[in-house]
Enzyme design. Structure first.
Site, PDB file in Angstrom:
ATOM      1  N   GLU A  16      38.830 149.882  41.576  1.00  0.00           N
ATOM      2  CA  GLU A  16      39.546 148.604  41.754  1.00  0.00           C
ATOM      3  C   GLU A  16      38.563 147.444  41.652  1.00  0.00           C
ATOM      4  O   GLU A  16      37.348 147.631  41.568  1.00  0.00           O
ATOM      5  CB  GLU A  16      40.226 148.549  43.137  1.00  0.00           C
ATOM      6  CG  GLU A  16      41.653 149.069  43.166  1.00  0.00           C
ATOM      7  CD  GLU A  16      42.666 148.074  42.615  1.00  0.00           C
ATOM      8  OE1 GLU A  16      42.252 147.022  42.067  1.00  0.00           O
ATOM      9  OE2 GLU A  16      43.874 148.352  42.715  1.00  0.00           O
ATOM     10  N   ARG A 103      44.832 147.459  55.720  1.00  0.00           N
ATOM     11  CA  ARG A 103      43.529 147.280  55.084  1.00  0.00           C
ATOM     12  C   ARG A 103      43.604 146.141  54.075  1.00  0.00           C
ATOM     13  O   ARG A 103      44.688 145.757  53.618  1.00  0.00           O
ATOM     14  CB  ARG A 103      43.092 148.549  54.362  1.00  0.00           C
ATOM     15  CG  ARG A 103      43.984 148.948  53.187  1.00  0.00           C
ATOM     16  CD  ARG A 103      43.295 149.973  52.307  1.00  0.00           C
ATOM     17  NE  ARG A 103      44.129 150.525  51.249  1.00  0.00           N
ATOM     18  CZ  ARG A 103      44.374 149.943  50.077  1.00  0.00           C
ATOM     19  NH1 ARG A 103      43.898 148.719  49.833  1.00  0.00           N
ATOM     20  NH2 ARG A 103      45.119 150.539  49.176  1.00  0.00           N
ATOM     21  N   ASN A 105      43.006 144.506  50.300  1.00  0.00           N
ATOM     22  CA  ASN A 105      43.224 144.967  48.940  1.00  0.00           C
ATOM     23  C   ASN A 105      42.527 143.997  47.976  1.00  0.00           C
ATOM     24  O   ASN A 105      41.374 143.656  48.192  1.00  0.00           O
ATOM     25  CB  ASN A 105      44.724 145.109  48.660  1.00  0.00           C
ATOM     26  CG  ASN A 105      45.025 146.060  47.522  1.00  0.00           C
ATOM     27  OD1 ASN A 105      44.412 147.110  47.414  1.00  0.00           O
ATOM     28  ND2 ASN A 105      45.965 145.704  46.667  1.00  0.00           N
ATOM     29  N   ASN A 155      48.111 142.034  45.097  1.00  0.00           N
ATOM     30  CA  ASN A 155      47.128 142.533  44.142  1.00  0.00           C
ATOM     31  C   ASN A 155      46.473 141.383  43.396  1.00  0.00           C
ATOM     32  O   ASN A 155      45.901 140.497  43.993  1.00  0.00           O
ATOM     33  CB  ASN A 155      47.780 143.556  43.209  1.00  0.00           C
ATOM     34  CG  ASN A 155      47.398 144.978  43.565  1.00  0.00           C
ATOM     35  OD1 ASN A 155      46.217 145.296  43.672  1.00  0.00           O
ATOM     36  ND2 ASN A 155      48.379 145.841  43.747  1.00  0.00           N
ATOM     37  N   ASP A 216      49.447 145.291  38.602  1.00  0.00           N
ATOM     38  CA  ASP A 216      48.379 145.517  39.575  1.00  0.00           C
ATOM     39  C   ASP A 216      47.370 144.368  39.450  1.00  0.00           C
ATOM     40  O   ASP A 216      47.745 143.211  39.575  1.00  0.00           O
ATOM     41  CB  ASP A 216      47.767 146.894  39.340  1.00  0.00           C
ATOM     42  CG  ASP A 216      47.078 147.482  40.564  1.00  0.00           C
ATOM     43  OD1 ASP A 216      46.412 146.721  41.290  1.00  0.00           O
ATOM     44  OD2 ASP A 216      47.192 148.690  40.807  1.00  0.00           O
TER      45      ASP A 216
END
Length: 314
Positions: A16, A103, A105, A155, A216
Protein backbone atom coordinates in the site's frame (compact mmCIF):
# COMPACT_ATOMS: atom_id res chain seq x y z
CA UNK A 1 -4.99 -1.79 -23.13
CA UNK A 2 -1.40 -1.39 -21.85
CA UNK A 3 -0.13 -3.97 -19.39
CA UNK A 4 2.16 -3.14 -16.49
CA UNK A 5 5.29 -5.21 -15.91
CA UNK A 6 6.21 -6.86 -12.64
CA UNK A 7 9.17 -4.96 -11.15
CA UNK A 8 9.82 -6.93 -7.96
CA UNK A 9 9.23 -10.33 -6.53
CA UNK A 10 6.22 -10.48 -4.17
CA UNK A 11 7.46 -8.30 -1.31
CA UNK A 12 4.32 -7.56 0.71
CA UNK A 13 1.37 -9.34 2.20
CA UNK A 14 -0.63 -6.16 1.60
CA UNK A 15 1.34 -3.55 -0.30
CA UNK A 16 0.00 0.00 0.00
CA UNK A 17 0.81 3.70 0.16
CA UNK A 18 3.33 4.15 -2.69
CA UNK A 19 5.03 7.56 -2.92
CA UNK A 20 8.01 8.71 -4.95
CA UNK A 21 11.10 9.69 -2.95
CA UNK A 22 12.62 12.40 -5.14
CA UNK A 23 15.76 12.79 -3.06
CA UNK A 24 16.44 9.06 -2.94
CA UNK A 25 15.35 8.36 -6.52
CA UNK A 26 13.21 5.44 -5.39
CA UNK A 27 9.72 4.32 -4.52
CA UNK A 28 8.61 4.11 -0.90
CA UNK A 29 5.67 1.90 0.02
CA UNK A 30 4.40 -0.11 2.97
CA UNK A 31 3.44 -3.66 3.85
CA UNK A 32 0.52 -2.31 5.81
CA UNK A 33 -0.50 -4.97 8.32
CA UNK A 34 3.07 -6.20 8.75
CA UNK A 35 4.14 -2.67 9.66
CA UNK A 36 7.08 -2.62 7.24
CA UNK A 37 8.54 0.24 5.21
CA UNK A 38 9.60 -0.81 1.69
CA UNK A 39 12.17 1.12 -0.37
CA UNK A 40 12.21 0.00 -4.02
CA UNK A 41 14.80 1.10 -6.56
CA UNK A 42 13.84 1.66 -10.23
CA UNK A 43 15.67 -1.62 -10.93
CA UNK A 44 13.51 -3.53 -8.45
CA UNK A 45 15.95 -3.85 -5.55
CA UNK A 46 14.16 -3.72 -2.18
CA UNK A 47 15.17 -2.63 1.31
CA UNK A 48 12.84 -3.18 4.28
CA UNK A 49 12.53 -1.77 7.81
CA UNK A 50 9.95 -2.89 10.36
CA UNK A 51 8.28 0.11 12.05
CA UNK A 52 5.21 -0.98 14.05
CA UNK A 53 2.42 -3.56 13.97
CA UNK A 54 0.82 -1.35 11.26
CA UNK A 55 2.41 1.13 8.87
CA UNK A 56 -0.25 2.75 6.72
CA UNK A 57 1.18 5.78 4.98
CA UNK A 58 4.44 7.71 4.45
CA UNK A 59 4.80 11.25 3.11
CA UNK A 60 7.72 13.73 2.86
CA UNK A 61 8.18 16.78 5.11
CA UNK A 62 8.96 20.26 3.80
CA UNK A 63 12.10 20.72 5.89
CA UNK A 64 13.38 17.23 5.22
CA UNK A 65 12.43 13.87 6.67
CA UNK A 66 9.12 12.06 6.54
CA UNK A 67 5.81 11.77 8.37
CA UNK A 68 4.34 8.32 9.01
CA UNK A 69 0.96 6.93 10.02
CA UNK A 70 1.31 3.82 12.20
CA UNK A 71 -1.57 1.86 13.73
CA UNK A 72 -3.15 4.63 15.81
CA UNK A 73 -0.60 7.44 15.91
CA UNK A 74 1.46 9.65 13.66
CA UNK A 75 5.26 9.70 13.73
CA UNK A 76 8.11 11.69 12.18
CA UNK A 77 11.61 10.77 11.07
CA UNK A 78 14.47 12.97 9.90
CA UNK A 79 15.93 10.57 7.32
CA UNK A 80 14.58 7.54 5.49
CA UNK A 81 18.13 6.42 4.83
CA UNK A 82 18.98 6.49 8.54
CA UNK A 83 15.71 4.72 9.30
CA UNK A 84 16.40 1.96 6.77
CA UNK A 85 19.91 1.54 8.15
CA UNK A 86 18.59 1.13 11.69
CA UNK A 87 20.33 4.28 12.93
CA UNK A 88 17.10 6.21 13.60
CA UNK A 89 13.85 5.35 15.34
CA UNK A 90 10.54 7.07 14.50
CA UNK A 91 9.47 9.81 16.91
CA UNK A 92 5.96 8.66 17.79
CA UNK A 93 3.26 11.26 18.50
CA UNK A 94 0.52 10.54 21.09
CA UNK A 95 -2.00 7.76 20.24
CA UNK A 96 -5.30 9.09 18.92
CA UNK A 97 -7.62 6.30 20.09
CA UNK A 98 -7.66 3.19 22.30
CA UNK A 99 -10.04 1.02 20.27
CA UNK A 100 -8.12 -2.12 19.13
CA UNK A 101 -10.52 -2.60 16.22
CA UNK A 102 -9.34 0.58 14.44
CA UNK A 103 -6.20 1.36 12.45
CA UNK A 104 -4.91 4.02 10.08
CA UNK A 105 -5.11 3.49 6.33
CA UNK A 106 -4.20 5.70 3.34
CA UNK A 107 -3.65 9.47 3.24
CA UNK A 108 -1.81 12.45 1.79
CA UNK A 109 -0.85 16.08 2.32
CA UNK A 110 -2.66 19.19 1.16
CA UNK A 111 -0.97 22.18 -0.55
CA UNK A 112 -0.81 24.02 2.79
CA UNK A 113 1.24 21.23 4.38
CA UNK A 114 -1.40 19.47 6.48
CA UNK A 115 -1.29 15.65 6.53
CA UNK A 116 -4.65 13.90 6.17
CA UNK A 117 -4.96 10.17 6.87
CA UNK A 118 -7.98 7.92 7.12
CA UNK A 119 -8.82 5.50 9.91
CA UNK A 120 -10.96 2.37 9.55
CA UNK A 121 -11.98 -0.82 11.32
CA UNK A 122 -10.13 -4.06 10.68
CA UNK A 123 -12.15 -6.15 8.24
CA UNK A 124 -12.38 -9.13 10.58
CA UNK A 125 -13.31 -7.14 13.66
CA UNK A 126 -16.78 -6.62 15.12
CA UNK A 127 -16.81 -3.15 13.52
CA UNK A 128 -15.53 -4.30 10.12
CA UNK A 129 -17.46 -2.77 7.23
CA UNK A 130 -19.17 -0.19 9.44
CA UNK A 131 -18.87 3.59 8.95
CA UNK A 132 -16.73 4.09 12.04
CA UNK A 133 -13.75 5.47 10.10
CA UNK A 134 -12.65 9.06 9.84
CA UNK A 135 -10.31 11.35 7.95
CA UNK A 136 -7.80 12.72 10.46
CA UNK A 137 -5.80 15.92 9.96
CA UNK A 138 -2.32 16.43 11.38
CA UNK A 139 -1.43 20.12 11.43
CA UNK A 140 2.07 21.51 11.26
CA UNK A 141 2.19 22.09 15.01
CA UNK A 142 1.72 18.36 15.64
CA UNK A 143 -1.91 18.59 16.77
CA UNK A 144 -4.39 16.12 15.25
CA UNK A 145 -8.16 16.14 14.92
CA UNK A 146 -10.95 14.46 12.95
CA UNK A 147 -11.65 16.39 9.76
CA UNK A 148 -14.45 14.15 8.44
CA UNK A 149 -16.31 11.25 10.08
CA UNK A 150 -18.72 8.56 8.97
CA UNK A 151 -16.31 6.83 6.57
CA UNK A 152 -15.90 3.09 6.11
CA UNK A 153 -12.61 2.45 4.24
CA UNK A 154 -11.04 5.85 3.51
CA UNK A 155 -8.39 5.38 0.86
CA UNK A 156 -6.76 7.46 -1.88
CA UNK A 157 -6.45 11.23 -1.45
CA UNK A 158 -4.87 13.74 -3.83
CA UNK A 159 -5.06 17.37 -4.91
CA UNK A 160 -5.35 18.86 -8.42
CA UNK A 161 -2.28 20.66 -9.82
CA UNK A 162 -3.75 24.08 -8.94
CA UNK A 163 -4.59 22.94 -5.40
CA UNK A 164 -8.28 23.79 -5.80
CA UNK A 165 -9.76 20.29 -5.88
CA UNK A 166 -9.21 17.31 -3.58
CA UNK A 167 -10.09 13.81 -4.77
CA UNK A 168 -10.93 11.18 -2.17
CA UNK A 169 -12.00 7.54 -2.08
CA UNK A 170 -14.12 5.80 0.53
CA UNK A 171 -13.88 2.39 -1.14
CA UNK A 172 -17.35 0.88 -0.44
CA UNK A 173 -18.97 3.92 -2.06
CA UNK A 174 -17.63 2.77 -5.43
CA UNK A 175 -16.74 6.33 -6.36
CA UNK A 176 -14.10 9.00 -6.42
CA UNK A 177 -15.46 12.01 -4.55
CA UNK A 178 -14.54 15.67 -4.39
CA UNK A 179 -13.65 17.05 -0.98
CA UNK A 180 -14.20 20.76 -0.48
CA UNK A 181 -11.46 21.80 1.95
CA UNK A 182 -11.07 25.34 3.28
CA UNK A 183 -7.47 26.27 2.39
CA UNK A 184 -7.06 28.62 5.36
CA UNK A 185 -8.15 26.17 8.04
CA UNK A 186 -8.11 22.66 6.54
CA UNK A 187 -11.78 22.23 7.48
CA UNK A 188 -13.65 19.79 5.22
CA UNK A 189 -16.74 21.72 4.16
CA UNK A 190 -18.42 19.14 1.91
CA UNK A 191 -17.96 15.85 0.06
CA UNK A 192 -19.69 15.13 -3.24
CA UNK A 193 -19.51 12.35 -5.86
CA UNK A 194 -17.26 12.97 -8.88
CA UNK A 195 -16.88 9.64 -10.75
CA UNK A 196 -18.68 6.36 -10.07
CA UNK A 197 -16.79 3.34 -11.38
CA UNK A 198 -20.00 1.54 -12.36
CA UNK A 199 -20.98 4.49 -14.58
CA UNK A 200 -17.56 4.61 -16.18
CA UNK A 201 -17.07 0.89 -16.74
CA UNK A 202 -20.29 -1.02 -16.28
CA UNK A 203 -19.57 -4.74 -16.05
CA UNK A 204 -15.91 -4.07 -16.90
CA UNK A 205 -15.43 -2.90 -13.32
CA UNK A 206 -15.74 -6.54 -12.21
CA UNK A 207 -12.78 -8.82 -11.80
CA UNK A 208 -12.35 -12.12 -13.59
CA UNK A 209 -13.63 -14.01 -10.55
CA UNK A 210 -16.87 -12.04 -10.59
CA UNK A 211 -15.96 -9.88 -7.60
CA UNK A 212 -16.83 -6.25 -8.02
CA UNK A 213 -13.83 -3.97 -8.25
CA UNK A 214 -13.75 -1.03 -5.87
CA UNK A 215 -11.64 2.15 -5.98
CA UNK A 216 -8.60 2.14 -3.70
CA UNK A 217 -5.48 4.34 -3.76
CA UNK A 218 -5.07 7.18 -6.26
CA UNK A 219 -2.59 9.72 -7.60
CA UNK A 220 -3.07 12.95 -9.58
CA UNK A 221 -0.79 13.76 -12.53
CA UNK A 222 0.53 17.10 -13.84
CA UNK A 223 -2.37 17.42 -16.31
CA UNK A 224 -4.99 16.93 -13.60
CA UNK A 225 -5.70 13.31 -14.50
CA UNK A 226 -6.66 11.01 -11.64
CA UNK A 227 -5.22 7.48 -11.66
CA UNK A 228 -7.07 5.07 -9.36
CA UNK A 229 -6.27 1.47 -8.43
CA UNK A 230 -9.35 -0.77 -8.72
CA UNK A 231 -9.10 -3.48 -6.07
CA UNK A 232 -10.55 -6.79 -7.26
CA UNK A 233 -10.54 -5.88 -10.95
CA UNK A 234 -6.79 -5.94 -11.55
CA UNK A 235 -6.62 -2.56 -13.25
CA UNK A 236 -5.59 1.05 -12.79
CA UNK A 237 -7.85 3.62 -14.45
CA UNK A 238 -7.08 7.21 -15.44
CA UNK A 239 -9.83 9.82 -15.53
CA UNK A 240 -9.03 13.17 -17.08
CA UNK A 241 -9.81 16.43 -15.30
CA UNK A 242 -13.37 16.39 -16.71
CA UNK A 243 -14.02 12.93 -15.25
CA UNK A 244 -13.86 11.07 -18.58
CA UNK A 245 -12.12 7.69 -18.64
CA UNK A 246 -8.91 8.17 -20.65
CA UNK A 247 -6.75 5.12 -19.92
CA UNK A 248 -7.02 1.62 -18.51
CA UNK A 249 -3.91 -0.29 -17.42
CA UNK A 250 -4.02 -4.04 -16.86
CA UNK A 251 -1.93 -5.10 -13.85
CA UNK A 252 -2.32 -8.87 -14.15
CA UNK A 253 -3.22 -9.61 -10.53
CA UNK A 254 -6.63 -8.85 -8.99
CA UNK A 255 -5.79 -7.17 -5.66
CA UNK A 256 -4.50 -3.83 -6.95
CA UNK A 257 -4.22 -1.51 -3.96
CA UNK A 258 -2.62 1.82 -4.86
CA UNK A 259 -0.57 3.72 -7.42
CA UNK A 260 1.74 6.66 -7.77
CA UNK A 261 3.84 8.37 -10.45
CA UNK A 262 7.58 8.78 -10.20
CA UNK A 263 10.89 8.60 -11.99
CA UNK A 264 13.02 11.35 -13.40
CA UNK A 265 10.76 12.04 -16.36
CA UNK A 266 11.68 12.71 -19.98
CA UNK A 267 14.87 11.06 -21.13
CA UNK A 268 14.94 8.29 -18.56
CA UNK A 269 15.52 4.91 -20.14
CA UNK A 270 12.23 3.09 -20.53
CA UNK A 271 9.91 6.09 -20.30
CA UNK A 272 7.94 7.63 -23.14
CA UNK A 273 8.69 11.22 -22.19
CA UNK A 274 6.65 11.30 -19.02
CA UNK A 275 6.94 9.35 -15.80
CA UNK A 276 6.58 5.84 -14.45
CA UNK A 277 3.37 4.45 -12.97
CA UNK A 278 4.13 2.37 -9.88
CA UNK A 279 1.43 0.01 -8.57
CA UNK A 280 1.27 -1.91 -5.28
CA UNK A 281 -0.67 -5.14 -4.85
CA UNK A 282 -1.88 -7.49 -2.13
CA UNK A 283 -1.95 -11.23 -1.44
CA UNK A 284 -4.95 -11.09 0.88
CA UNK A 285 -7.83 -13.25 -0.34
CA UNK A 286 -6.02 -14.05 -3.59
CA UNK A 287 -5.49 -17.45 -5.19
CA UNK A 288 -1.71 -17.30 -5.25
CA UNK A 289 -1.39 -20.35 -7.46
CA UNK A 290 -3.36 -18.50 -10.13
CA UNK A 291 -1.77 -15.10 -9.42
CA UNK A 292 1.78 -15.70 -8.17
CA UNK A 293 2.79 -12.07 -8.74
CA UNK A 294 0.41 -10.83 -6.06
CA UNK A 295 2.24 -8.75 -3.47
CA UNK A 296 4.74 -7.42 -6.02
CA UNK A 297 5.23 -3.88 -7.34
CA UNK A 298 4.30 -3.34 -11.00
CA UNK A 299 5.42 -0.55 -13.33
CA UNK A 300 4.48 1.08 -16.62
CA UNK A 301 6.10 4.09 -18.34
CA UNK A 302 3.40 6.67 -19.15
CA UNK A 303 3.35 9.83 -21.23
CA UNK A 304 2.11 12.25 -18.61
CA UNK A 305 4.41 13.96 -16.11
CA UNK A 306 4.23 13.35 -12.37
CA UNK A 307 3.48 15.95 -9.73
CA UNK A 308 5.94 15.98 -6.84
CA UNK A 309 4.25 14.66 -3.68
CA UNK A 310 2.89 17.37 -1.42
CA UNK A 311 4.83 17.75 1.82
CA UNK A 312 3.91 17.94 5.48
CA UNK A 313 4.76 21.27 7.12
CA UNK A 314 5.80 19.92 10.50
Amino acid sequence: MPTAEQLTEPIAEHGEGPVWDDDGGRLLAVDLEQGDLLAVSPQGDVRTRHIDDVLACVRPRREGGWVLAARRQFAVVSSIEELLAGREEPQMLPPLWDDPDLRFNEGGCDPQGRFFCGSMAYGGSAKGGQPVGALWRLDGDGSARVALGGLTIPNGLGWSPDGQRAYHVDSPSGEIALLHVAPETGEVLDREPWVRLSDALGDAADGADGATGVPDGLVVDAEGGVWVAVYGAGVVLRFDASGALSERVDIGVPAVTACTLGGTGEGEAGTRGGSVLYVTTSTQGVDLAAHPGSGAVFVLPVEVAALPPLRYDG
